[in-house]
Design a protein around this motif. Sequence first.
Motif, PDB file in Angstrom:
ATOM      1  N   SER A 922      28.213 103.556  55.579  1.00 33.15           N
ATOM      2  CA  SER A 922      28.231 102.494  56.587  1.00 33.15           C
ATOM      3  C   SER A 922      29.401 101.564  56.313  1.00 33.15           C
ATOM      4  O   SER A 922      30.162 101.762  55.359  1.00 33.15           O
ATOM      5  N   ALA A 923      29.598 100.571  57.144  1.00 28.44           N
ATOM      6  CA  ALA A 923      30.728  99.658  56.987  1.00 28.44           C
ATOM      7  C   ALA A 923      30.539  98.807  55.741  1.00 28.44           C
ATOM      8  O   ALA A 923      29.408  98.446  55.384  1.00 28.44           O
ATOM      9  N   PRO A 924      31.631  98.452  55.038  1.00 31.66           N
ATOM     10  CA  PRO A 924      31.526  97.549  53.884  1.00 31.66           C
ATOM     11  C   PRO A 924      30.932  96.219  54.318  1.00 31.66           C
ATOM     12  O   PRO A 924      31.110  95.770  55.450  1.00 31.66           O
ATOM     13  N   THR A 925      30.251  95.592  53.405  1.00 28.22           N
ATOM     14  CA  THR A 925      29.594  94.318  53.703  1.00 28.22           C
ATOM     15  C   THR A 925      30.370  93.167  53.096  1.00 28.22           C
ATOM     16  O   THR A 925      31.274  93.346  52.278  1.00 28.22           O
ATOM     17  N   SER A 926      29.994  91.970  53.514  1.00 29.81           N
ATOM     18  CA  SER A 926      30.564  90.708  52.993  1.00 29.81           C
ATOM     19  C   SER A 926      32.088  90.711  53.059  1.00 29.81           C
ATOM     20  O   SER A 926      32.778  90.321  52.122  1.00 29.81           O
ATOM     21  N   PHE A 927      32.616  91.150  54.181  1.00 29.33           N
ATOM     22  CA  PHE A 927      34.067  91.129  54.353  1.00 29.33           C
ATOM     23  C   PHE A 927      34.493  89.682  54.601  1.00 29.33           C
ATOM     24  O   PHE A 927      34.008  89.036  55.527  1.00 29.33           O
ATOM     25  N   ARG A 928      35.432  89.189  53.767  1.00 26.56           N
ATOM     26  CA  ARG A 928      35.838  87.784  53.833  1.00 26.56           C
ATOM     27  C   ARG A 928      37.346  87.690  53.943  1.00 26.56           C
ATOM     28  O   ARG A 928      38.070  88.436  53.264  1.00 26.56           O
ATOM     29  N   ILE A 929      37.808  86.773  54.747  1.00 22.57           N
ATOM     30  CA  ILE A 929      39.234  86.483  54.910  1.00 22.57           C
ATOM     31  C   ILE A 929      39.439  85.042  54.490  1.00 22.57           C
ATOM     32  O   ILE A 929      38.819  84.134  55.051  1.00 22.57           O
ATOM     33  N   GLN A 930      40.306  84.848  53.492  1.00 31.80           N
ATOM     34  CA  GLN A 930      40.529  83.521  52.938  1.00 31.80           C
ATOM     35  C   GLN A 930      42.018  83.234  52.893  1.00 31.80           C
ATOM     36  O   GLN A 930      42.848  84.157  52.889  1.00 31.80           O
ATOM     37  N   GLN A 931      42.336  81.956  52.824  1.00 27.21           N
ATOM     38  CA  GLN A 931      43.724  81.517  52.709  1.00 27.21           C
ATOM     39  C   GLN A 931      43.900  80.812  51.356  1.00 27.21           C
ATOM     40  O   GLN A 931      43.367  79.742  51.136  1.00 27.21           O
ATOM     41  N   ARG A 932      44.601  81.502  50.492  1.00 23.53           N
ATOM     42  CA  ARG A 932      44.851  80.915  49.178  1.00 23.53           C
ATOM     43  C   ARG A 932      46.037  79.965  49.229  1.00 23.53           C
ATOM     44  O   ARG A 932      46.034  78.910  48.606  1.00 23.53           O
ATOM     45  N   HIS A 933      47.086  80.335  49.908  1.00 19.46           N
ATOM     46  CA  HIS A 933      48.269  79.500  50.129  1.00 19.46           C
ATOM     47  C   HIS A 933      48.612  79.541  51.595  1.00 19.46           C
ATOM     48  O   HIS A 933      48.078  80.353  52.357  1.00 19.46           O
ATOM     49  N   LEU A 934      49.547  78.656  51.994  1.00 17.41           N
ATOM     50  CA  LEU A 934      49.940  78.605  53.407  1.00 17.41           C
ATOM     51  C   LEU A 934      50.594  79.886  53.861  1.00 17.41           C
ATOM     52  O   LEU A 934      50.559  80.223  55.034  1.00 17.41           O
ATOM     53  N   ASP A 935      51.179  80.647  52.956  1.00 18.88           N
ATOM     54  CA  ASP A 935      51.893  81.861  53.349  1.00 18.88           C
ATOM     55  C   ASP A 935      51.174  83.113  52.895  1.00 18.88           C
ATOM     56  O   ASP A 935      51.752  84.207  52.904  1.00 18.88           O
ATOM     57  N   THR A 936      49.893  83.030  52.477  1.00 22.04           N
ATOM     58  CA  THR A 936      49.190  84.211  51.969  1.00 22.04           C
ATOM     59  C   THR A 936      47.764  84.212  52.507  1.00 22.04           C
ATOM     60  O   THR A 936      47.091  83.188  52.549  1.00 22.04           O
ATOM     61  N   ILE A 937      47.321  85.418  52.921  1.00 20.74           N
ATOM     62  CA  ILE A 937      45.942  85.628  53.337  1.00 20.74           C
ATOM     63  C   ILE A 937      45.315  86.606  52.352  1.00 20.74           C
ATOM     64  O   ILE A 937      45.897  87.657  52.048  1.00 20.74           O
ATOM     65  N   TYR A 938      44.130  86.253  51.870  1.00 20.67           N
ATOM     66  CA  TYR A 938      43.437  87.050  50.869  1.00 20.67           C
ATOM     67  C   TYR A 938      42.135  87.568  51.486  1.00 20.67           C
ATOM     68  O   TYR A 938      41.386  86.810  52.100  1.00 20.67           O
ATOM     69  N   VAL A 939      41.878  88.897  51.323  1.00 19.95           N
ATOM     70  CA  VAL A 939      40.650  89.503  51.831  1.00 19.95           C
ATOM     71  C   VAL A 939      39.923  90.172  50.681  1.00 19.95           C
ATOM     72  O   VAL A 939      40.557  90.699  49.751  1.00 19.95           O
ATOM     73  N   ASP A 940      38.593  90.164  50.727  1.00 22.80           N
ATOM     74  CA  ASP A 940      37.786  90.928  49.767  1.00 22.80           C
ATOM     75  C   ASP A 940      36.502  91.335  50.450  1.00 22.80           C
ATOM     76  O   ASP A 940      36.166  90.851  51.522  1.00 22.80           O
ATOM     77  N   TRP A 941      35.762  92.272  49.813  1.00 25.54           N
ATOM     78  CA  TRP A 941      34.576  92.844  50.428  1.00 25.54           C
ATOM     79  C   TRP A 941      33.635  93.364  49.369  1.00 25.54           C
ATOM     80  O   TRP A 941      33.975  93.428  48.188  1.00 25.54           O
ATOM     81  N   PHE A 974      42.651 102.170  48.803  1.00 29.27           N
ATOM     82  CA  PHE A 974      42.234 101.552  47.554  1.00 29.27           C
ATOM     83  C   PHE A 974      41.239 102.458  46.842  1.00 29.27           C
ATOM     84  O   PHE A 974      40.446 103.161  47.490  1.00 29.27           O
ATOM     85  N   PRO A 975      41.274 102.455  45.510  1.00 32.46           N
ATOM     86  CA  PRO A 975      40.246 103.179  44.752  1.00 32.46           C
ATOM     87  C   PRO A 975      38.918 102.445  44.905  1.00 32.46           C
ATOM     88  O   PRO A 975      38.870 101.309  45.355  1.00 32.46           O
ATOM     89  N   PRO A 976      37.816 103.073  44.475  1.00 27.92           N
ATOM     90  CA  PRO A 976      36.502 102.457  44.686  1.00 27.92           C
ATOM     91  C   PRO A 976      36.296 101.180  43.913  1.00 27.92           C
ATOM     92  O   PRO A 976      35.427 100.390  44.264  1.00 27.92           O
ATOM     93  N   ASN A 977      37.093 100.960  42.823  1.00 26.07           N
ATOM     94  CA  ASN A 977      36.872  99.755  42.040  1.00 26.07           C
ATOM     95  C   ASN A 977      37.683  98.566  42.532  1.00 26.07           C
ATOM     96  O   ASN A 977      37.589  97.491  41.963  1.00 26.07           O
ATOM     97  N   VAL A 978      38.502  98.708  43.540  1.00 26.32           N
ATOM     98  CA  VAL A 978      39.305  97.616  44.097  1.00 26.32           C
ATOM     99  C   VAL A 978      38.634  97.144  45.386  1.00 26.32           C
ATOM    100  O   VAL A 978      38.467  97.916  46.318  1.00 26.32           O
ATOM    101  N   THR A 979      38.315  95.885  45.417  1.00 23.47           N
ATOM    102  CA  THR A 979      37.606  95.326  46.601  1.00 23.47           C
ATOM    103  C   THR A 979      38.267  94.061  47.098  1.00 23.47           C
ATOM    104  O   THR A 979      37.610  93.175  47.630  1.00 23.47           O
ATOM    105  N   SER A 980      39.599  93.941  46.880  1.00 25.38           N
ATOM    106  CA  SER A 980      40.308  92.768  47.399  1.00 25.38           C
ATOM    107  C   SER A 980      41.733  93.168  47.703  1.00 25.38           C
ATOM    108  O   SER A 980      42.253  94.173  47.216  1.00 25.38           O
ATOM    109  N   PHE A 981      42.369  92.294  48.555  1.00 25.36           N
ATOM    110  CA  PHE A 981      43.735  92.573  48.965  1.00 25.36           C
ATOM    111  C   PHE A 981      44.313  91.273  49.506  1.00 25.36           C
ATOM    112  O   PHE A 981      43.602  90.456  50.092  1.00 25.36           O
ATOM    113  N   SER A 982      45.642  91.065  49.232  1.00 26.29           N
ATOM    114  CA  SER A 982      46.327  89.888  49.764  1.00 26.29           C
ATOM    115  C   SER A 982      47.568  90.328  50.490  1.00 26.29           C
ATOM    116  O   SER A 982      48.188  91.332  50.143  1.00 26.29           O
ATOM    117  N   VAL A 983      47.944  89.556  51.540  1.00 26.07           N
ATOM    118  CA  VAL A 983      49.113  89.872  52.352  1.00 26.07           C
ATOM    119  C   VAL A 983      49.856  88.578  52.625  1.00 26.07           C
ATOM    120  O   VAL A 983      49.253  87.529  52.859  1.00 26.07           O
TER     121      VAL A 983
END
Length: 1177
Positions: A922-941, A974-983
């Motif tokens: 099923s779809a991953p749960t607790s998908f979150r989009i956050q802003q750590r800095h003004l020029d970066t968006i951070y996602v995790d799940w 991403f491998p199964p142990n990675v659950t975050s990403f920033s852009v």
Amino acid sequence: MGTLIKPVLLLLLWRSLSAIDVPVEVRQPPTIIKQSLKDHIVDPKDNMVIECEAKGNPQPIFSWRRNGKYFNVARDQQTSMRRRSGTLDINAWNNPEDYEGEYQCIASNEYGSAYSNKIVLRLSRAPLWPREVLEPVVVSVGLPLVLSCNPPPGPPKPVTFWMTSCSYARPFTWPVQTPVPTMQAVRQDRRVSMGVNGDLYFSNVLINDSATDYCCNARFPYKNIIQQKMPVVVKVLTTRMVAEAGPTLLSPTGTSSTVIVLQGEELLLECVAAGVPTPHIRWTKDGDALSMTNMKVKNFNKLIQISKASFEDQGEYVCTATNKIGYVKHTITVRVKAAPFWLEKPTDLVLAPEENGEMVCRADGVPRPTTSWFINGEPIETATPNPSRQLSGDTLIFRSVNVMNTAVYQCNTSNQYGYLLANAFVNVLHATPRILTPRNELMMVAEGTRTALHCRYFGSPVPDLRWSKYGQGNLEGNRFKVLNNGTLEIRRTHVEDQGTYLCVVSNLAGREEIQVRLEVKEPTKIVQRPENMRVLRGSDVRLECKEKHDVSLSITTTWMKNKALLTLSWRVTLDESSLVIAGVNRADEGTYTCIIKTDIDESSASAQLLVMDRPDPPTNLELSDPYERSVRLSWIPGDSNHSPVKEYLVQYDEDDWLPGKWRNLSTYPGNLNSVILQLSPFTNYEFRVIAINEIGSSRPSRSSMRFQTSGAPPDAIPKNIKGVGTWRNNMEISWEPLNSRDWNGPYLKYLVWWRRRDSREEWKNATTKWLRYYIYDTDTFTPYEIKVQAFNDFGLGPESPVIIGYSGEDRPLAAPLNLRVSNIESDQVEVHWDPVSRNSIMGEPKEYKVYFWRDSSQLRWLSVSRAMKSKTFPVGDQEYSGILSDLFAYSNYKMYIVVANNRYEGPPSNTIQFSTPEGVPSAPTSFRIQQRHLDTIYVDWDLPAEPNGIITGYSLKYQTLNATRGEPLRTEEFPPNVTSFSVRRYDRYTRYTFSLAAHTQVGIGEWYTEESPHYTTEAYARDQVDLSTKGWFIGVMCAVALIVLILLVVCFIKRSRGGKYPVRDKKDVPLETVDDKDQEGSFDYRSLERIARVSTLPYSRREEERQRGQATVDSMMKHTESDDSLVDYGDGGEIEFNEDGSFIGQYTGSRKDVREEMDYSESLEIHSPMNPIYSLA
């Protein structure tokens, strides 16, 4: 030959003289000019007046006779005569009846006496009916009934009508209140009607005719008062059935009768018949159909009315009453008699001495009247003889008259039905000619009209008259005609007729003349006339009226409606001479006449305005020909309002307690006004009719009287009959109730029949008033034949069709065998089983029911719900197998199967197990989009809620939301142990769309898509910049740095001393809740993820976690005082335990245990904010 000419000349001479007006100033005998009627009815409570007015010169003197004798008015204190009049005033307050009698007025002067008619004075009377107690009238249904009225005779004759309060105004609120009686007129129809004598006739009595107060009322028109007779009670018995009966006559009786009527009076012929059904009345005259030119047929064909009888109305009238049983006839012979009527009435004669003349008194009547002559009230036979006067039949001849012939002559002609009296005087005098018309008149006339130039004159002997224009010639002939009264008539006046006209009258005594000036004008004409119009109600109408007239004359425009002056208003206005009507309605309908008028002539033009509207409601609803299932409804159509009625809608109301629930019964063509209604037996009906044309529907008519049909056996059969067992040894027979309209009578019950199917048993039956019946002591699941019929007090209704019902069922005895599965897929499996025998089901085979539940997941760490589910498979001719769907992949299932009938389930089969293979997650749960800095968006799940197998990785797709830069869709694996990403964003206003899915070995799972929020608004950017420049923010950050530095110093000091840290101290606050696995020494990798995510939280959440984690830091500091050395807490190596069993390695993040718990083949990268602290230590 000469004997024939002389009477003609005398007659012409008399006629010419009679046309002359005698001026008032000329001496003359009296003439009666006003008198009361022969039959004079007065109100004794008012001043009684007997009129008598006369003229003459000298002024007449009046006297009275009462009952043939001289009446001394002066000596009667209650009577008086008006000044210069003979009118008699009688003020008899105490004894008015003493003044009833025959009065005659006499007007006299020195030249004669004129007599009035004999005036019969009668007092109007309105006596009350006697206060008698009328016995109740008891009559059986179907018999005729006559309620007598016998009103007081008057005078004058009263108008009678019948009232009753037997109908009640039932309230519409609940509970029903006490009914309030309301007086209303007895509704008359072909069955019930009032006779000419005031009696109320019932051709046949219905149960609805029962009432407590039938009242006959008499209205006296002279005084406009109403007297009421004592009420009579009518009780209708229903102890026997209504028997049909042939017609019999209620009025008139017998087979023949004779009616005598006077010419000019009203003729009424009545024919009322009894019978069941109500008879129809038909009339003929002398063997032919009635001629409706001068007569009307009223009261439902029971009455012929001729307003003024004539000799042509004589004959034999035959009334025929007919119904389905037979007929009866009655012959009425009408004879017309006549009171005397004038053929030629005597007129006044003005003669010069030695002239001749005659008076004619010619009358007729049936029988022929006799004529008598009087001179000044004295019979001519006893009067003083005069040789110049001769009586010849009905003519009084005068020859060589003298002054002695001056008198008032009376002519009396009479028969048994009345008399006529006429006064005419002979005035012998010598008078010079005189013209009575004003002199030097100016007459303006319109060209083409008829012109009359008046020249009224008088003289004795009769003067000669001559008309001329400008005094030349004699105008007589062609378009000019001189009338007997001296008027010159010009037909079709021309313009050349304008001028001065001279009228000259002369006799032996002298001559006189006048001039009349005539002006001829252009005629007034209407050049544009109004047109007939048919319009819809609410339309605007303009009636044109354009005129042309003589410019020297002024005009006025007047509009008339139906010969009455039209009143203008805001809605009815004039536009010049045209009429404008806005929003016409029914009241505007009529004939409109435009009148253009000048001082001399006028022109008019008319047009008819018809307003089309919905029809008026029908009236006079009548019920007749009653039967148990039908009745005839007749009505009088209302005005169609110039749009023909297309159809009539008949509605009915059968609720006698809460009326007003009208339902449609049927529609009928618009050319009918009498229809037969098909009804239900034993129902209380009330009807109304609605007329329908192209414009719309009329208002409903007034409702008919209530009518109750007689009872009958039920027509309907009970529906939805069922036979179902409620226990193993019984059967419940049930059915739907009959609608109350289908009862057809009172006390409805049901007759239930049953027997075993395919047996030779007799039918058994039982009676019940309920809607179910129980049969006991039956065998289990045994078929029965069942039928039900309804019945009431009038008989049995039809039987229902036979249906098959079954007695009660028991629990099945056997379970299905050989339960097995095949074709196992990730979300469904095919189930197979062997059926049970039909006998072991102990009832009707209904279904096989599979119970299954998810026992566990093949992932040891995943907890599942063990809720039991079921799926049914109906019993049929198909193979005994089915599909279980909606299963979870990579899971262990258990199931068993049972067989069921309509009431019970059987024992369960053996329980089997099966496992589903891997599927897509099923779809991953607790998908979150956050802003750590003004020029970066951070996602995790987080992991999917249902992995459906072993997770092998994740796929992330992202792209700018507006895509204005032409940026392609990017994909990250991403491998199964990675659950975050920033852009990194291009600018602070860039937004992204992210789509994330997890993988198993089977394939990629469900995608989850989300857009990044608006982090880069101007307000947010301004807050970020302003915050970094605030002094308090810089002070807080410095304080935090100082605290961290102090903690580092303390850590170095403790390490350099090599002290032991106790694992559990006074503050025993764990980082996470310890479960059973932790106590056994197992590792929970999720705690590491939570530690790793602390650094990635936004500022607000990071401050919250920092406050919550303060206790964790203190706990960690206490752990550093354990017996183990910090050197053993490296990044690699084995996981060690201290002497008291605490797990020190949980703070360093061991990759080995995480891999073993998650079954991952690759390493898991751990990010923890505490690692740098231990590294520095």
